[in-house]
Structures are given as structure tokens and as C-alpha cells.
Design a protein around this motif. Structure first.
Motif, PDB file in Angstrom:
ATOM      1  N   THR A 131      36.222  65.065  35.484  1.00 58.69           N
ATOM      2  CA  THR A 131      37.626  64.643  35.502  1.00 58.69           C
ATOM      3  C   THR A 131      37.961  63.921  36.802  1.00 58.69           C
ATOM      4  N   ALA A 132      37.461  64.459  37.922  1.00 59.64           N
ATOM      5  CA  ALA A 132      37.707  63.820  39.219  1.00 59.64           C
ATOM      6  C   ALA A 132      37.082  62.428  39.266  1.00 59.64           C
ATOM      7  N   ALA A 133      35.857  62.286  38.714  1.00 59.36           N
ATOM      8  CA  ALA A 133      35.194  60.976  38.704  1.00 59.36           C
ATOM      9  C   ALA A 133      35.961  59.986  37.833  1.00 59.36           C
ATOM     10  N   GLU A 134      36.456  60.450  36.672  1.00 61.32           N
ATOM     11  CA  GLU A 134      37.225  59.572  35.801  1.00 61.32           C
ATOM     12  C   GLU A 134      38.530  59.131  36.459  1.00 61.32           C
ATOM     13  N   MET A 135      39.171  60.036  37.175  1.00 62.84           N
ATOM     14  CA  MET A 135      40.411  59.695  37.868  1.00 62.84           C
ATOM     15  C   MET A 135      40.157  58.687  38.986  1.00 62.84           C
ATOM     16  N   GLU A 136      39.021  58.835  39.680  1.00 58.12           N
ATOM     17  CA  GLU A 136      38.693  57.895  40.748  1.00 58.12           C
ATOM     18  C   GLU A 136      38.413  56.510  40.168  1.00 58.12           C
ATOM     19  N   ASN A 137      37.684  56.469  39.038  1.00 58.83           N
ATOM     20  CA  ASN A 137      37.428  55.178  38.386  1.00 58.83           C
ATOM     21  C   ASN A 137      38.724  54.538  37.911  1.00 58.83           C
ATOM     22  N   LEU A 138      39.628  55.352  37.370  1.00 58.02           N
ATOM     23  CA  LEU A 138      40.917  54.839  36.920  1.00 58.02           C
ATOM     24  C   LEU A 138      41.729  54.295  38.097  1.00 58.02           C
ATOM     25  N   ARG A 139      41.663  55.015  39.219  1.00 60.35           N
ATOM     26  CA  ARG A 139      42.395  54.554  40.404  1.00 60.35           C
ATOM     27  C   ARG A 139      41.859  53.216  40.888  1.00 60.35           C
ATOM     28  N   ARG A 140      40.535  53.075  40.885  1.00 58.23           N
ATOM     29  CA  ARG A 140      39.932  51.810  41.332  1.00 58.23           C
ATOM     30  C   ARG A 140      40.275  50.674  40.377  1.00 58.23           C
ATOM     31  N   ARG A 141      40.214  50.932  39.069  1.00 58.79           N
ATOM     32  CA  ARG A 141      40.548  49.885  38.103  1.00 58.79           C
ATOM     33  C   ARG A 141      42.012  49.471  38.235  1.00 58.79           C
ATOM     34  N   THR A 142      42.870  50.454  38.432  1.00 55.54           N
ATOM     35  CA  THR A 142      44.289  50.149  38.575  1.00 55.54           C
ATOM     36  C   THR A 142      44.542  49.319  39.827  1.00 55.54           C
ATOM     37  N   ALA A 143      43.891  49.712  40.944  1.00 54.44           N
ATOM     38  CA  ALA A 143      44.058  48.954  42.185  1.00 54.44           C
ATOM     39  C   ALA A 143      43.542  47.527  42.031  1.00 54.44           C
ATOM     40  N   ARG A 144      42.409  47.367  41.310  1.00 59.02           N
ATOM     41  CA  ARG A 144      41.861  46.026  41.093  1.00 59.02           C
ATOM     42  C   ARG A 144      42.780  45.199  40.203  1.00 59.02           C
ATOM     43  N   ASP A 145      43.335  45.832  39.165  1.00 62.28           N
ATOM     44  CA  ASP A 145      44.253  45.107  38.281  1.00 62.28           C
ATOM     45  C   ASP A 145      45.511  44.663  39.020  1.00 62.28           C
ATOM     46  N   VAL A 146      46.015  45.550  39.884  1.00 62.30           N
ATOM     47  CA  VAL A 146      47.208  45.195  40.667  1.00 62.30           C
ATOM     48  C   VAL A 146      46.903  44.045  41.611  1.00 62.30           C
ATOM     49  N   GLN A 147      45.713  44.104  42.252  1.00 65.75           N
ATOM     50  CA  GLN A 147      45.324  43.034  43.173  1.00 65.75           C
ATOM     51  C   GLN A 147      45.164  41.708  42.434  1.00 65.75           C
ATOM     52  N   ASP A 148      44.534  41.749  41.248  1.00 66.22           N
ATOM     53  CA  ASP A 148      44.381  40.524  40.463  1.00 66.22           C
ATOM     54  C   ASP A 148      45.731  39.982  40.014  1.00 66.22           C
ATOM     55  N   ALA A 149      46.616  40.888  39.631  1.00 64.35           N
ATOM     56  CA  ALA A 149      47.940  40.445  39.194  1.00 64.35           C
ATOM     57  C   ALA A 149      48.678  39.746  40.326  1.00 64.35           C
ATOM     58  N   ARG A 150      48.545  40.286  41.534  1.00 59.83           N
ATOM     59  CA  ARG A 150      49.201  39.649  42.678  1.00 59.83           C
ATOM     60  C   ARG A 150      48.559  38.303  42.999  1.00 59.83           C
ATOM     61  N   ALA A 151      47.218  38.260  42.917  1.00 60.21           N
ATOM     62  CA  ALA A 151      46.504  37.036  43.311  1.00 60.21           C
ATOM     63  C   ALA A 151      46.697  35.913  42.304  1.00 60.21           C
ATOM     64  N   TYR A 152      46.723  36.261  41.012  1.00 62.74           N
ATOM     65  CA  TYR A 152      46.731  35.234  39.981  1.00 62.74           C
ATOM     66  C   TYR A 152      48.061  35.100  39.245  1.00 62.74           C
ATOM     67  N   ALA A 153      49.100  35.771  39.745  1.00 62.66           N
ATOM     68  CA  ALA A 153      50.396  35.705  39.072  1.00 62.66           C
ATOM     69  C   ALA A 153      50.952  34.290  39.049  1.00 62.66           C
ATOM     70  N   VAL A 154      50.639  33.504  40.088  1.00 63.46           N
ATOM     71  CA  VAL A 154      51.200  32.153  40.187  1.00 63.46           C
ATOM     72  C   VAL A 154      50.251  31.102  39.610  1.00 63.46           C
ATOM     73  N   ALA A 155      49.175  31.540  38.944  1.00 61.71           N
ATOM     74  CA  ALA A 155      48.161  30.588  38.489  1.00 61.71           C
ATOM     75  C   ALA A 155      48.755  29.543  37.544  1.00 61.71           C
ATOM     76  N   ASN A 156      49.503  29.978  36.539  1.00 56.97           N
ATOM     77  CA  ASN A 156      50.064  29.019  35.576  1.00 56.97           C
ATOM     78  C   ASN A 156      51.086  28.095  36.245  1.00 56.97           C
ATOM     79  N   PHE A 157      51.912  28.669  37.103  1.00 56.42           N
ATOM     80  CA  PHE A 157      52.897  27.851  37.821  1.00 56.42           C
ATOM     81  C   PHE A 157      52.192  26.838  38.726  1.00 56.42           C
ATOM     82  N   ALA A 158      51.158  27.300  39.433  1.00 60.06           N
ATOM     83  CA  ALA A 158      50.429  26.406  40.338  1.00 60.06           C
ATOM     84  C   ALA A 158      49.766  25.280  39.563  1.00 60.06           C
ATOM     85  N   ARG A 159      49.221  25.602  38.390  1.00 57.57           N
ATOM     86  CA  ARG A 159      48.564  24.572  37.575  1.00 57.57           C
ATOM     87  C   ARG A 159      49.571  23.495  37.155  1.00 57.57           C
TER      88      ARG A 159
END
Length: 210
Positions: free
Chosen positions: A52-80
């Protein structure tokens, strides 16, 4: 206990004594089985908690990566979309003849400078949001970031080198907003990685020894 006392015991007393001993022995076996069962359950709970602890850590990492990608690529369509505006500004500047730029009046020159400043300000704003310009002239052709439009015979540079940029490309993070449209050298010398090792002269003495 004397022999007489032993003899005075009735058969019922002897059976009760034997049953008591059997119950004591059975109680020890039962306690051991209970202990083994508890230890097994404890290991299962511990393993479940670790998973359970390992699954929670993986979920935390995926969530952090998704948030980072959302911040980085949120303006992609506008920039294009903004790249098209920047392209039009550049086309407008390139369409002005050199004679008109040199001989125009002050108002016309101010207009040209204003358009130029607008284009540069737009590109600077995009760069602050992670958008980078791709101008790969002199670099090795990379199909992930470049789009080859034509080949240029040029024996002076290694084949596959970008020798002309028709339209610059743009990227955001590790993604391509628009590939750079380029001309690629053809027929030049091979790069070190592509060059094959030529066989050396035959060693006659080595052949005789063999």
C-alpha cells in the motif's frame, strides 16, 4: 506417594489424572498453533502495508508529474496559435523592400520599428513560458525536431547537416510545437560514426606464421 496410596486410588481417579495430562498437552499444542497463525497474519499485514505504501508513493509521483506537465504544457495550444501571428509579422517585415526601408519617411520607419518590436516582444513572452526557438542551421538533422524540405548538394559538410532554415521551429519543454523546416546537405563526407574502418594492408609475415 507410597505404594499403599497408589493402590488406594480408584480407577476413576486414575482416568481423571490421565485426562488432565492430555488436556495440558493439548493446550500447549493449541497455543503453538495460535502463535504460528498470529505470526503468519502479522507477516501478511506487514506485506500488505508495504504494498500500500509503495502504491501511494507511485501515485504521488504520477500526480506530481501530471501537475508539472499540466503547468509546462498548459499554454501549448495558445503558443501554437501565437506562432502564426508572429509568422505574419515577420512576413510583413520581410515583404518591405530594402529601398523602401532606406528611403521611407519617419512615420514609415516608425511603423516598421513598431512591427519589429511587437514580434520580438511576442517571442520573448513565449520564451518566458518555456517556448524555445529552433534554428538548427549547422546542426545534424533530427527528424524529431526538424522537417526536411529539400536536399542541397554540398560536399564541404557532412551529409545530413542542416544547411538552410526555411522556417524556424519551436518547442515547449520536450515537445515540439512546430518542427523547423530545413534544407539538408547531401553528398558530403560521412560523419565519424558513419565512417567504416578500411582494411589495412595484408601482413604477409602473419599469413606465413598462420
Amino acid at each position: 506417594m507410597s505404594d499403599q496410596a497408589k493402590d488406594e486410588r480408584t480407577p476413576e481417579d486414575m482416568e481423571a489424572t490421565q485426562a488432565s495430562g492430555e488436556r495440558a498437552e493439548g493446550g500447549v499444542d493449541g497455543d503453538y498453533e495460535a502463535l504460528v497463525r498470529l505470526l503468519k497474519e502479522n507477516e501478511e499485514l506487514k506485506d500488505r502495508a508495504l504494498r500500500t505504501a509503495a502504491e501511494m508513493e507511485n501515485l504521488r509521483r504520477r500526480t506530481a508529474r501530471d501537475v508539472q506537465d499540466a503547468r509546462a504544457y498548459a499554454v501549448a495550444n495558445f503558443a501554437r496559435d501565437m506562432l502564426s501571428v508572429s509568422d505574419n509579422l515577420r512576413r510583413a517585415l520581410d515583404a518591405i523592400p530594402a529601398e523602401a526601408k532606406a528611403g521611407g519617411d519617419a512615420g514609415f520607419k516608425a511603423l516598421i520599428e513598431g512591427v519589429d518590436l511587437t514580434e520580438r516582444a511576442m517571442l520573448s513572452a513565449l520564451e518566458r513560458h518555456g517556448v524555445k526557438k529552433l534554428a538548427p542551421e549547422g546542426e545534424k538533422f533530427d527528424p524529431n525536431f526538424h522537417q526536411a524540405m529539400f536536399e542541397v548538394p554540398n560536399p564541404e559538410v557532412p551529409a545530413g547537416t542542416v544547411v538552410q532554415v526555411v522556417q524556424p521551429g519551436y518547442s515547449i519543454g520536450e515537445r515540439v510545437l512546430r518542427p523547423a523546416m530545413v534544407g539538408v546537405a547531401k553528398g558530403g563526407p560521412k560523419t565519424a560514426a558513419e565512417a567504416k574502418v578500411e582494411p589495412g594492408p595484408v601482413n604477409e609475415q602473419a599469413e606465413k606464421d598462420a
